[in-house]
Design a protein around this motif. Structure first.
Motif, short mmCIF file in Angstrom:
data_model
loop_
_atom_site.label_atom_id
_atom_site.label_comp_id
_atom_site.label_asym_id
_atom_site.label_seq_id
_atom_site.Cartn_x
_atom_site.Cartn_y
_atom_site.Cartn_z
N GLU A 1 -18.21 -18.28 -4.63
CA GLU A 1 -16.78 -18.56 -4.56
C GLU A 1 -16.08 -18.18 -5.85
O GLU A 1 -16.65 -18.24 -6.95
CB GLU A 1 -16.53 -20.05 -4.27
N PHE A 2 -14.83 -17.81 -5.70
CA PHE A 2 -13.98 -17.43 -6.82
C PHE A 2 -13.70 -18.62 -7.71
O PHE A 2 -13.47 -19.73 -7.22
CB PHE A 2 -12.68 -16.85 -6.26
N VAL A 3 -13.69 -18.37 -9.03
CA VAL A 3 -13.34 -19.41 -9.99
C VAL A 3 -12.06 -19.02 -10.75
O VAL A 3 -11.09 -19.77 -10.76
CB VAL A 3 -14.48 -19.66 -10.99
N ALA A 4 -12.08 -17.83 -11.38
CA ALA A 4 -10.94 -17.43 -12.20
C ALA A 4 -10.97 -15.93 -12.43
O ALA A 4 -12.02 -15.29 -12.31
CB ALA A 4 -10.96 -18.16 -13.55
N VAL A 5 -9.81 -15.37 -12.74
CA VAL A 5 -9.70 -13.95 -13.00
C VAL A 5 -8.69 -13.72 -14.12
O VAL A 5 -7.72 -14.48 -14.26
CB VAL A 5 -9.29 -13.18 -11.72
N VAL A 6 -8.94 -12.67 -14.91
CA VAL A 6 -8.01 -12.30 -15.98
C VAL A 6 -7.83 -10.79 -15.96
O VAL A 6 -8.80 -10.03 -15.83
CB VAL A 6 -8.53 -12.78 -17.36
N THR A 7 -6.58 -10.34 -16.03
CA THR A 7 -6.31 -8.91 -16.00
C THR A 7 -6.73 -8.24 -17.31
O THR A 7 -7.04 -8.91 -18.29
CB THR A 7 -4.85 -8.65 -15.71
N TRP A 8 -6.66 -6.92 -17.33
CA TRP A 8 -7.21 -6.15 -18.44
C TRP A 8 -6.61 -6.54 -19.79
O TRP A 8 -7.30 -6.55 -20.80
CB TRP A 8 -7.00 -4.65 -18.19
N SER A 9 -5.34 -6.88 -19.80
CA SER A 9 -4.68 -7.22 -21.07
C SER A 9 -4.80 -8.69 -21.42
O SER A 9 -4.45 -9.10 -22.53
CB SER A 9 -3.20 -6.86 -20.98
N GLY A 10 -5.24 -9.49 -20.47
CA GLY A 10 -5.25 -10.93 -20.67
C GLY A 10 -3.92 -11.56 -20.35
O GLY A 10 -3.76 -12.78 -20.46
N GLY A 11 -2.97 -10.76 -19.91
CA GLY A 11 -1.63 -11.27 -19.69
C GLY A 11 -1.43 -12.04 -18.40
O GLY A 11 -0.43 -12.73 -18.24
N SER A 12 -2.36 -11.90 -17.48
CA SER A 12 -2.23 -12.60 -16.21
C SER A 12 -3.57 -13.20 -15.83
O SER A 12 -4.61 -12.55 -15.94
CB SER A 12 -1.78 -11.63 -15.12
N THR A 13 -3.52 -14.46 -15.39
CA THR A 13 -4.72 -15.16 -14.97
C THR A 13 -4.45 -15.85 -13.63
O THR A 13 -3.30 -16.10 -13.26
CB THR A 13 -5.16 -16.21 -15.99
N ASN A 14 -5.52 -16.17 -12.94
CA ASN A 14 -5.41 -16.93 -11.70
C ASN A 14 -6.66 -17.77 -11.55
O ASN A 14 -7.74 -17.38 -12.02
CB ASN A 14 -5.25 -15.99 -10.50
N TYR A 15 -6.52 -18.92 -10.89
CA TYR A 15 -7.62 -19.87 -10.78
C TYR A 15 -7.76 -20.39 -9.37
O TYR A 15 -6.77 -20.50 -8.63
CB TYR A 15 -7.38 -21.06 -11.72
N ALA A 16 -8.98 -20.76 -9.02
CA ALA A 16 -9.19 -21.51 -7.80
C ALA A 16 -8.54 -22.88 -7.95
O ALA A 16 -8.51 -23.45 -9.04
CB ALA A 16 -10.68 -21.66 -7.53
N ASP A 17 -8.04 -23.41 -6.86
CA ASP A 17 -7.39 -24.71 -6.90
C ASP A 17 -8.33 -25.79 -7.44
O ASP A 17 -7.88 -26.72 -8.12
CB ASP A 17 -6.90 -25.11 -5.50
N SER A 18 -9.61 -25.66 -7.16
CA SER A 18 -10.57 -26.69 -7.54
C SER A 18 -10.78 -26.79 -9.05
O SER A 18 -11.30 -27.79 -9.54
CB SER A 18 -11.91 -26.42 -6.86
N VAL A 19 -10.41 -25.74 -9.80
CA VAL A 19 -10.63 -25.76 -11.24
C VAL A 19 -9.33 -25.69 -12.03
O VAL A 19 -9.34 -25.80 -13.27
CB VAL A 19 -11.55 -24.60 -11.68
N LYS A 20 -8.22 -25.51 -11.34
CA LYS A 20 -6.94 -25.36 -12.02
C LYS A 20 -6.65 -26.59 -12.87
O LYS A 20 -6.80 -27.73 -12.43
CB LYS A 20 -5.84 -25.15 -10.98
N GLY A 21 -6.25 -26.34 -14.12
CA GLY A 21 -5.96 -27.43 -15.04
C GLY A 21 -7.17 -27.90 -15.82
O GLY A 21 -7.01 -28.65 -16.80
N ARG A 22 -8.36 -27.49 -15.42
CA ARG A 22 -9.59 -27.89 -16.13
C ARG A 22 -10.28 -26.69 -16.79
O ARG A 22 -10.89 -26.84 -17.85
CB ARG A 22 -10.58 -28.56 -15.17
N PHE A 23 -10.23 -25.55 -16.14
CA PHE A 23 -10.89 -24.34 -16.64
C PHE A 23 -9.85 -23.37 -17.18
O PHE A 23 -8.73 -23.27 -16.66
CB PHE A 23 -11.67 -23.65 -15.53
N THR A 24 -10.25 -22.60 -18.20
CA THR A 24 -9.39 -21.57 -18.76
C THR A 24 -10.20 -20.29 -18.96
O THR A 24 -11.25 -20.32 -19.62
CB THR A 24 -8.80 -22.00 -20.10
N ILE A 25 -9.71 -19.20 -18.40
CA ILE A 25 -10.34 -17.91 -18.59
C ILE A 25 -9.58 -17.15 -19.68
O ILE A 25 -8.35 -17.23 -19.77
CB ILE A 25 -10.38 -17.09 -17.28
N SER A 26 -10.32 -16.44 -20.51
CA SER A 26 -9.70 -15.63 -21.56
C SER A 26 -10.62 -14.45 -21.87
O SER A 26 -11.75 -14.40 -21.39
CB SER A 26 -9.46 -16.47 -22.82
#
Length: 125
Positions: A46-71
């Protein structure tokens, strides 16, 4: 060849934090969107998080939003997943992956062409 090597997993208690790292080689890291996925025993990946090439855009699964940070740090060719307030349901093997194309952000495993070997995260209650 493309290689993705994850590290940072381990056994922690509920409420603890971990930071996963994924070091990339064999391609121009700064041009590609990177994602984190996880797979628990007997469940689909299952998907957890994604970050675009520049780091300027991220997205998270609802289950981890607010707890996990991708960078990411393009100079170090590394993508990170900071995981806070871990819960037993976060227990899984965590994989980093590189998208097939460079200018999008997807939550679908089929849109990713290269995967690491995974790192185990176990959260005890």
């Amino acid at each position: 060849q493309v290689q993705l090597v994850e590290s940072g997993g381990g056994l922690v208690q509920a409420g603890d934090s971990l930071r996963l790292s994924c070091v990339a080689s064999g391609f121009t890291f700064s041009r590609y969107t990177m994602g984190w996925f996880r797979q628990a025993p007997g469940k689909e990946r299952e998907f957890v998080a994604v970050v675009t090439w520049s780091g300027g855009s991220t997205n998270y699964a609802d289950s981890v939003k607010g707890r996990f940070t991708i960078s990411r740090d393009n100079a170090k060719r590394t993508v990170y997943l900071q995981m806070n307030s871990l819960q037993p349901e976060d227990t899984a093997v965590y994989f980093c992956a590189r998208m097939k194309i460079s200018d999008a952000a997807s939550s679908l495993p089929s849109d990713y062409s290269y995967w690491g070997q995974g790192t185990q995260v176990t959260v005890s209650s």
